[in-house]
Write a protein that holds these residues in place. Structure first.
Motif, PDB file in Angstrom:
ATOM      1  N   PRO A 222       0.819  -1.211   0.000  1.00  0.00           N
ATOM      2  CA  PRO A 222       0.000   0.000   0.000  1.00  0.00           C
ATOM      3  C   PRO A 222       0.854   1.261   0.000  1.00  0.00           C
ATOM      4  CG  PRO A 222       0.220  -0.830   2.225  1.00  0.00           C
ATOM      5  CD  PRO A 222       0.948  -1.809   1.343  1.00  0.00           C
ATOM      6  N   ARG A 223       0.251   2.398  -0.132  1.00  0.00           N
ATOM      7  CA  ARG A 223       0.989   3.648  -0.052  1.00  0.00           C
ATOM      8  C   ARG A 223       1.232   4.043   1.405  1.00  0.00           C
ATOM      9  NH1 ARG A 223       1.051   7.214  -4.162  1.00  0.00           N
ATOM     10  NH2 ARG A 223       2.566   8.207  -2.779  1.00  0.00           N
ATOM     11  N   HIS A 224       0.289   3.679   2.249  1.00  0.00           N
ATOM     12  CA  HIS A 224       0.417   3.975   3.672  1.00  0.00           C
ATOM     13  C   HIS A 224      -0.012   2.745   4.467  1.00  0.00           C
ATOM     14  CE1 HIS A 224       0.799   8.307   2.774  1.00  0.00           C
ATOM     15  NE2 HIS A 224      -0.130   8.077   1.878  1.00  0.00           N
ATOM     16  N   LYS A 225       0.702   2.504   5.591  1.00  0.00           N
ATOM     17  CA  LYS A 225       0.351   1.387   6.456  1.00  0.00           C
ATOM     18  C   LYS A 225       0.593   1.805   7.896  1.00  0.00           C
ATOM     19  CE  LYS A 225      -0.616  -2.930   7.551  1.00  0.00           C
ATOM     20  NZ  LYS A 225      -1.975  -3.511   7.306  1.00  0.00           N
ATOM     21  N   ILE A 226      -0.453   1.677   8.704  1.00  0.00           N
ATOM     22  CA  ILE A 226      -0.330   1.933  10.125  1.00  0.00           C
ATOM     23  C   ILE A 226      -0.555   0.611  10.838  1.00  0.00           C
ATOM     24  CG2 ILE A 226      -1.236   3.188  12.120  1.00  0.00           C
ATOM     25  CD1 ILE A 226      -2.180   5.362  10.188  1.00  0.00           C
ATOM     26  N   THR A 227       0.354   0.243  11.724  1.00  0.00           N
ATOM     27  CA  THR A 227       0.241  -1.030  12.406  1.00  0.00           C
ATOM     28  C   THR A 227       0.666  -0.876  13.859  1.00  0.00           C
ATOM     29  OG1 THR A 227       0.807  -3.382  12.243  1.00  0.00           O
ATOM     30  CG2 THR A 227       2.589  -1.822  11.926  1.00  0.00           C
ATOM     31  N   LYS A 228       0.283  -1.844  14.649  1.00  0.00           N
ATOM     32  CA  LYS A 228       0.692  -1.834  16.050  1.00  0.00           C
ATOM     33  C   LYS A 228       1.993  -2.618  16.214  1.00  0.00           C
ATOM     34  CE  LYS A 228      -3.953  -1.421  17.974  1.00  0.00           C
ATOM     35  NZ  LYS A 228      -4.982  -2.036  18.867  1.00  0.00           N
ATOM     36  N   ARG A 229       2.774  -2.202  17.157  1.00  0.00           N
ATOM     37  CA  ARG A 229       4.044  -2.864  17.450  1.00  0.00           C
ATOM     38  C   ARG A 229       3.811  -4.367  17.660  1.00  0.00           C
ATOM     39  NH1 ARG A 229       6.868  -0.470  22.586  1.00  0.00           N
ATOM     40  NH2 ARG A 229       5.023  -1.473  23.452  1.00  0.00           N
ATOM     41  N   GLY A 230       4.661  -5.167  17.030  1.00  0.00           N
ATOM     42  CA  GLY A 230       4.558  -6.610  17.169  1.00  0.00           C
ATOM     43  C   GLY A 230       3.825  -7.301  16.032  1.00  0.00           C
ATOM     44  N   GLN A 231       3.114  -6.523  15.223  1.00  0.00           N
ATOM     45  CA  GLN A 231       2.397  -7.091  14.080  1.00  0.00           C
ATOM     46  C   GLN A 231       3.350  -7.282  12.899  1.00  0.00           C
ATOM     47  OE1 GLN A 231      -1.055  -7.964  14.166  1.00  0.00           O
ATOM     48  NE2 GLN A 231      -0.531  -7.712  16.329  1.00  0.00           N
ATOM     49  N   ASN A 232       2.942  -8.162  11.996  1.00  0.00           N
ATOM     50  CA  ASN A 232       3.703  -8.358  10.754  1.00  0.00           C
ATOM     51  C   ASN A 232       3.077  -7.517   9.645  1.00  0.00           C
ATOM     52  OD1 ASN A 232       5.013 -10.316  12.254  1.00  0.00           O
ATOM     53  ND2 ASN A 232       3.975 -12.030  11.268  1.00  0.00           N
ATOM     54  N   VAL A 233       3.916  -7.011   8.751  1.00  0.00           N
ATOM     55  CA  VAL A 233       3.415  -6.260   7.595  1.00  0.00           C
ATOM     56  C   VAL A 233       4.132  -6.736   6.340  1.00  0.00           C
ATOM     57  CG1 VAL A 233       2.795  -4.181   8.900  1.00  0.00           C
ATOM     58  CG2 VAL A 233       5.096  -4.395   7.945  1.00  0.00           C
ATOM     59  N   THR A 234       3.461  -6.625   5.222  1.00  0.00           N
ATOM     60  CA  THR A 234       4.041  -7.001   3.928  1.00  0.00           C
ATOM     61  C   THR A 234       3.750  -5.917   2.917  1.00  0.00           C
ATOM     62  OG1 THR A 234       3.762  -9.367   4.373  1.00  0.00           O
ATOM     63  CG2 THR A 234       4.103  -8.714   2.086  1.00  0.00           C
ATOM     64  N   PHE A 235       4.790  -5.527   2.193  1.00  0.00           N
ATOM     65  CA  PHE A 235       4.665  -4.513   1.147  1.00  0.00           C
ATOM     66  C   PHE A 235       4.944  -5.168  -0.205  1.00  0.00           C
ATOM     67  CE2 PHE A 235       4.506  -2.067   4.722  1.00  0.00           C
ATOM     68  CZ  PHE A 235       5.708  -1.719   5.305  1.00  0.00           C
ATOM     69  N   ARG A 236       4.337  -4.597  -1.230  1.00  0.00           N
ATOM     70  CA  ARG A 236       4.528  -5.134  -2.572  1.00  0.00           C
ATOM     71  C   ARG A 236       5.077  -4.063  -3.498  1.00  0.00           C
ATOM     72  NH1 ARG A 236       1.357  -9.136  -6.307  1.00  0.00           N
ATOM     73  NH2 ARG A 236       1.793  -8.263  -8.381  1.00  0.00           N
ATOM     74  N   CYS A 237       5.944  -4.491  -4.406  1.00  0.00           N
ATOM     75  CA  CYS A 237       6.485  -3.599  -5.427  1.00  0.00           C
ATOM     76  C   CYS A 237       6.301  -4.262  -6.794  1.00  0.00           C
ATOM     77  CB  CYS A 237       7.966  -3.330  -5.186  1.00  0.00           C
ATOM     78  SG  CYS A 237       8.797  -2.460  -6.548  1.00  0.00           S
ATOM     79  N   ASP A 238       5.734  -3.525  -7.718  1.00  0.00           N
ATOM     80  CA  ASP A 238       5.637  -3.975  -9.111  1.00  0.00           C
ATOM     81  C   ASP A 238       6.559  -3.116  -9.953  1.00  0.00           C
ATOM     82  OD1 ASP A 238       2.723  -4.755  -7.953  1.00  0.00           O
ATOM     83  OD2 ASP A 238       3.285  -6.047  -9.645  1.00  0.00           O
ATOM     84  N   PRO A 239       7.661  -3.680 -10.437  1.00  0.00           N
ATOM     85  CA  PRO A 239       8.609  -2.881 -11.214  1.00  0.00           C
ATOM     86  C   PRO A 239       8.122  -2.697 -12.642  1.00  0.00           C
ATOM     87  CG  PRO A 239       9.334  -5.144 -11.133  1.00  0.00           C
ATOM     88  CD  PRO A 239       8.082  -5.070 -10.285  1.00  0.00           C
ATOM     89  N   ILE A 240       8.864  -1.928 -13.404  1.00  0.00           N
ATOM     90  CA  ILE A 240       8.621  -1.816 -14.845  1.00  0.00           C
ATOM     91  C   ILE A 240       8.816  -3.202 -15.444  1.00  0.00           C
ATOM     92  CG2 ILE A 240       9.463  -0.747 -16.970  1.00  0.00           C
ATOM     93  CD1 ILE A 240      10.255   1.687 -15.174  1.00  0.00           C
ATOM     94  N   SER A 241       7.910  -3.628 -16.286  1.00  0.00           N
ATOM     95  CA  SER A 241       7.793  -5.040 -16.646  1.00  0.00           C
ATOM     96  C   SER A 241       9.058  -5.638 -17.258  1.00  0.00           C
ATOM     97  CB  SER A 241       6.622  -5.238 -17.616  1.00  0.00           C
ATOM     98  OG  SER A 241       6.808  -4.460 -18.770  1.00  0.00           O
ATOM     99  N   GLU A 242       9.787  -4.904 -18.062  1.00  0.00           N
ATOM    100  CA  GLU A 242      10.959  -5.493 -18.709  1.00  0.00           C
ATOM    101  C   GLU A 242      12.233  -5.366 -17.881  1.00  0.00           C
ATOM    102  OE1 GLU A 242       9.100  -3.030 -19.846  1.00  0.00           O
ATOM    103  OE2 GLU A 242      10.300  -1.376 -20.655  1.00  0.00           O
ATOM    104  N   HIS A 243      12.133  -4.775 -16.684  1.00  0.00           N
ATOM    105  CA  HIS A 243      13.319  -4.591 -15.852  1.00  0.00           C
ATOM    106  C   HIS A 243      13.644  -5.848 -15.059  1.00  0.00           C
ATOM    107  CE1 HIS A 243      13.254   0.099 -15.678  1.00  0.00           C
ATOM    108  NE2 HIS A 243      13.493  -0.380 -16.877  1.00  0.00           N
ATOM    109  N   ASN A 244      14.934  -6.228 -15.053  1.00  0.00           N
ATOM    110  CA  ASN A 244      15.313  -7.421 -14.308  1.00  0.00           C
ATOM    111  C   ASN A 244      15.958  -7.095 -12.963  1.00  0.00           C
ATOM    112  OD1 ASN A 244      17.674  -6.371 -15.307  1.00  0.00           O
ATOM    113  ND2 ASN A 244      18.489  -8.303 -16.064  1.00  0.00           N
ATOM    114  N   ARG A 245      16.252  -5.806 -12.717  1.00  0.00           N
ATOM    115  CA  ARG A 245      16.886  -5.421 -11.455  1.00  0.00           C
ATOM    116  C   ARG A 245      15.854  -4.751 -10.548  1.00  0.00           C
ATOM    117  NH1 ARG A 245      22.578  -5.121 -12.681  1.00  0.00           N
ATOM    118  NH2 ARG A 245      22.875  -5.381 -14.924  1.00  0.00           N
ATOM    119  N   LEU A 246      15.883  -5.092  -9.273  1.00  0.00           N
ATOM    120  CA  LEU A 246      14.928  -4.519  -8.320  1.00  0.00           C
ATOM    121  C   LEU A 246      15.633  -4.264  -7.000  1.00  0.00           C
ATOM    122  CD1 LEU A 246      11.234  -5.449  -7.844  1.00  0.00           C
ATOM    123  CD2 LEU A 246      12.705  -5.199  -5.836  1.00  0.00           C
TER     124      LEU A 246
END
Lengths: 112, 115
Positions: A8-32
């Motif tokens: 997401p663009r913003h994430k608010i969480t409580k201490r101790g919780q797990n969070v996961t972020f996602r990134c979608d690169p430019i499709s033909e790019h092999n470096r991230l």
């Protein structure tokens, strides 16, 4: 718009919780790349993928952090047992050539 | 330790004026130097990129200079506009054996352009 998206663009969480972020690169790019940026500072390198291989990890990436790029396309960054010190902007960048790095808009994490 | 230092930390100028931002670095081995513009809450956007053999590079009203001997760079903004208000980050690329560039970022100069 660089063509790199993060969710997401913003994430608010409580201490101790797990969070996961996602990134979608430019499709033909092999470096991230993943970076972390705290207020008033420049981004700091976290990790680098070439295709699905994670080739470099910063010492900033503690055991609570894990990043994956399973099919060499999108990538995820997971933080387990979040701490208040994890509050930051998490930036993803992609590149096709060695000198290229196009940044996404970032995910702002706030740990309460 | 590889470092990138920028000055000033912040700067306020009036619309239409010029300004120059400074960057000193100690990164080695050096691959290239970049200047990025970062609006609040957004990702950085590249303005210029220079290798060690290049002394100057322009992008519209932005002109970057590089002195690889003294390890100094500057970013000159001409005829500033309100939309130039942002953080300007100097980034030095360290070449790794894996053939990729590890970017080392300065803390940035926060520029405010006032009408």
């Amino acid at each position: 718009d660089t063509g790199v998206s993060q969710d997401p663009r913003h994430k608010i969480t409580k201490r101790g919780q797990n969070v996961t972020f996602r990134c979608d690169p430019i499709s033909e790019h092999n470096r991230l790349y993943w970076y972390r940026q705290t207020l008033g500072q420049g981004p700091e390198f976290l990790t680098y993928f070439q295709n699905e291989a994670q080739l470099e990890k910063s010492r900033l990436l503690s055991d609570r952090f894990s990043a994956e790029r399973p099919k060499g396309s999108f990538s995820t960054l997971e933080i387990q047992r979040t701490e208040q010190g994890d509050s930051a902007m998490y930036l993803c960048a992609s590149g096709g050539l060695v000198n290229e790095q196009f940044f996404g808009p970032g995910t702002r994490l706030t740990v309460l | 330790k590889n470092q990138v230092e920028q000055s000033p930390q912040s700067l306020i100028i009036l619309e239409g004026k010029n300004c120059t931002l400074q960057c000193n670095y100690t990164v080695s081995p050096f691959s290239n130097l970049r200047w990025y513009k970062q609006d609040t809450g957004r990702g950085p956007v590249s303005l210029t990129i220079m290798t060690f053999s290049e002394n100057t590079k322009s992008n519209g009203r932005y002109t970057a200079t590089l002195d690889a001997d003294t390890k100094q760079s500057s970013l000159h903004i001409t005829a500033s506009q309100l939309s130039d208000s942002a953080s300007y980050i100097c980034v030095v690329s360290e070449m790794f054996s894996g053939g990729y560039n590890k970017l080392i970022f300065g803390a940035g100069t926060r520029l405010a352009v006032h009408p």
